[in-house]
Design a protein around this motif. Structure first.
Motif, short mmCIF file in Angstrom:
data_model
loop_
_atom_site.label_atom_id
_atom_site.label_comp_id
_atom_site.label_asym_id
_atom_site.label_seq_id
_atom_site.Cartn_x
_atom_site.Cartn_y
_atom_site.Cartn_z
N SER A 176 8.44 7.32 -4.00
CA SER A 176 7.44 8.34 -3.70
C SER A 176 6.50 7.82 -2.62
CB SER A 176 6.64 8.65 -4.97
OG SER A 176 5.47 9.37 -4.67
N ASP A 177 5.93 8.74 -1.85
CA ASP A 177 4.95 8.33 -0.85
C ASP A 177 3.51 8.48 -1.37
OD1 ASP A 177 4.73 11.07 -0.90
OD2 ASP A 177 5.15 11.38 1.24
N TYR A 178 3.38 8.60 -2.70
CA TYR A 178 2.05 8.78 -3.29
C TYR A 178 1.18 7.54 -3.08
CZ TYR A 178 -1.71 9.71 -6.57
OH TYR A 178 -2.96 9.92 -7.11
N LYS A 198 4.38 7.36 -13.75
CA LYS A 198 5.65 8.09 -13.71
C LYS A 198 5.45 9.50 -13.18
CE LYS A 198 9.68 9.19 -16.57
NZ LYS A 198 10.27 9.10 -17.94
N GLU A 199 4.36 10.15 -13.59
CA GLU A 199 4.06 11.50 -13.11
C GLU A 199 3.87 11.52 -11.59
OE1 GLU A 199 0.62 12.62 -15.32
OE2 GLU A 199 1.72 12.99 -17.19
N ARG A 200 3.39 10.42 -11.05
CA ARG A 200 3.16 10.32 -9.61
C ARG A 200 4.42 9.86 -8.86
NH1 ARG A 200 -2.81 7.35 -10.19
NH2 ARG A 200 -4.01 9.28 -10.49
N GLY A 201 5.49 9.63 -9.60
CA GLY A 201 6.75 9.23 -8.98
C GLY A 201 6.80 7.78 -8.57
N LEU A 202 5.99 6.94 -9.22
CA LEU A 202 5.88 5.53 -8.85
C LEU A 202 6.63 4.64 -9.83
CD1 LEU A 202 2.09 5.68 -7.94
CD2 LEU A 202 4.00 5.54 -6.32
N LEU A 259 0.24 2.10 -10.40
CA LEU A 259 -0.44 3.29 -10.92
C LEU A 259 -0.71 4.29 -9.81
CD1 LEU A 259 -2.17 4.92 -12.98
CD2 LEU A 259 -4.07 3.37 -12.43
N ASP A 260 -1.04 3.76 -8.62
CA ASP A 260 -1.54 4.61 -7.54
C ASP A 260 -1.04 4.23 -6.16
OD1 ASP A 260 -2.81 2.21 -7.20
OD2 ASP A 260 -4.79 2.93 -7.79
N GLY A 261 -0.03 3.36 -6.11
CA GLY A 261 0.47 2.88 -4.83
C GLY A 261 -0.02 1.49 -4.50
N VAL A 262 -1.05 1.02 -5.22
CA VAL A 262 -1.63 -0.29 -4.95
C VAL A 262 -1.78 -1.12 -6.23
CG1 VAL A 262 -3.66 -1.53 -4.08
CG2 VAL A 262 -2.87 0.54 -2.91
N HIS A 263 -2.42 -0.53 -7.24
CA HIS A 263 -2.73 -1.24 -8.48
C HIS A 263 -1.55 -1.13 -9.46
CE1 HIS A 263 -6.59 -0.04 -6.65
NE2 HIS A 263 -6.89 -1.30 -6.92
N VAL A 318 0.89 -1.17 0.00
CA VAL A 318 0.00 0.00 0.00
C VAL A 318 0.92 1.21 0.00
CG1 VAL A 318 -1.76 1.31 1.24
CG2 VAL A 318 -1.86 -1.19 1.21
N GLY A 319 1.21 1.71 -1.19
CA GLY A 319 2.25 2.72 -1.36
C GLY A 319 3.58 2.03 -1.58
N GLU A 320 4.49 2.72 -2.25
CA GLU A 320 5.77 2.10 -2.60
C GLU A 320 6.87 2.35 -1.57
OE1 GLU A 320 6.86 2.79 -6.66
OE2 GLU A 320 5.04 1.83 -7.44
N LYS A 321 6.56 3.09 -0.51
CA LYS A 321 7.50 3.22 0.60
C LYS A 321 7.25 2.05 1.55
CE LYS A 321 9.11 7.91 0.85
NZ LYS A 321 9.49 9.00 1.77
#
Length: 232
Positions: A163-165, A191-195, A199-203, A115-118
């Protein structure tokens, strides 16, 4: 070989990139039945499955559930009931396993990934604890194996500046699911979200979906090779 994929939106492949579609291309001669539904928690999945009847001739079923028991706590709206505590999670998870075992020769339980990439975030610490619990649950069965997706993504993200997005706005998640469907657009937004892998930290974005598909493939290939040896 008949393979079942049971889970939530990650199994359905929306929002984001579908690992299921990658598997279908890679294994054109295998039969895939997927039962993914967005927003599912262990409680809601059990409730859905308990009202469902499957054929009893599955060679392999993957169970990938649990991320929404953590992720939905970050959302303003909870679409499905969440476990109140670890014991309740454990109880429903075991019920799901017992249900699946009636339909398949082999069952693989897949731990929630992230849940998030951090990976040191509070949510991912909770995901890690669920992964440990799932591993412990599986160890009580002789015929259940674990695919540790949490560990797989932890290794991929270990040396990256993450990213913590995390998408926590339900409308944003819905827009991603409805309007961000093509892989180049998904990867661009990621990529725009820094991931890196989501796509969104989960999916999953395309890289994340490939990682998941590769992990599932490692299990499928092993079972196919064992079946070939048995036939010979």
């Amino acid at each position: 070989m008949k393979i079942g994929l049971i889970g939530d939106s990650l199994t359905e492949g929306r929002p984001g990139v579908s690992f299921y579609k990658i598997l279908k291309v890679k294994y054109p001669n295998e039969i895939f039945i997927y039962l993914g539904k967005p927003g599912e928690t262990v409680k809601s999945l059990y409730n859905r499955l308990s009202k469902t009847t499957l054929d009893t001739d599955f060679d392999l079923i993957f169970l990938w559930i649990g991320v929404n028991d953590v992720y939905s706590k970050l959302l303003k709206v909870q679409a499905q009931p969440v476990s109140n505590n670890r014991e309740e999670f454990k109880d429903y998870y075991k019920r799901i396993i017992e249900w699946i075992k009636a339909y398949s020769k082999k069952v693989i339980v897949v731990t929630p990934a992230l849940v998030g990439e951090k990976m040191d975030s509070p949510s991912n610490m909770e995901i890690k604890e669920l992964a440990k619990m799932i591993d412990l649950i599986a160890s009580s069965y002789m015929d259940i194996s674990v695919l540790d997706m949490q560990q797989i993504f932890s290794k991929h993200l270990a040396n990256l500046a993450c990213s913590d997005y995390i998408s926590t706005n339900v409308m944003t998640i819905m827009k991603d699911a409805l309007f961000v469907k093509k892989i180049p657009r998904i990867d661009k937004l990621s990529k725009e979200r820094g991931l890196y892998f989501t796509l969104d930290g989960v999916h999953m974005n395309s890289k994340g979906a490939e990682i998941v598909a590769d992990a599932y493939s490692s299990v499928i290939d092993l079972i196919v090779s064992n079946q070939t040896i048995a036939v010979q």
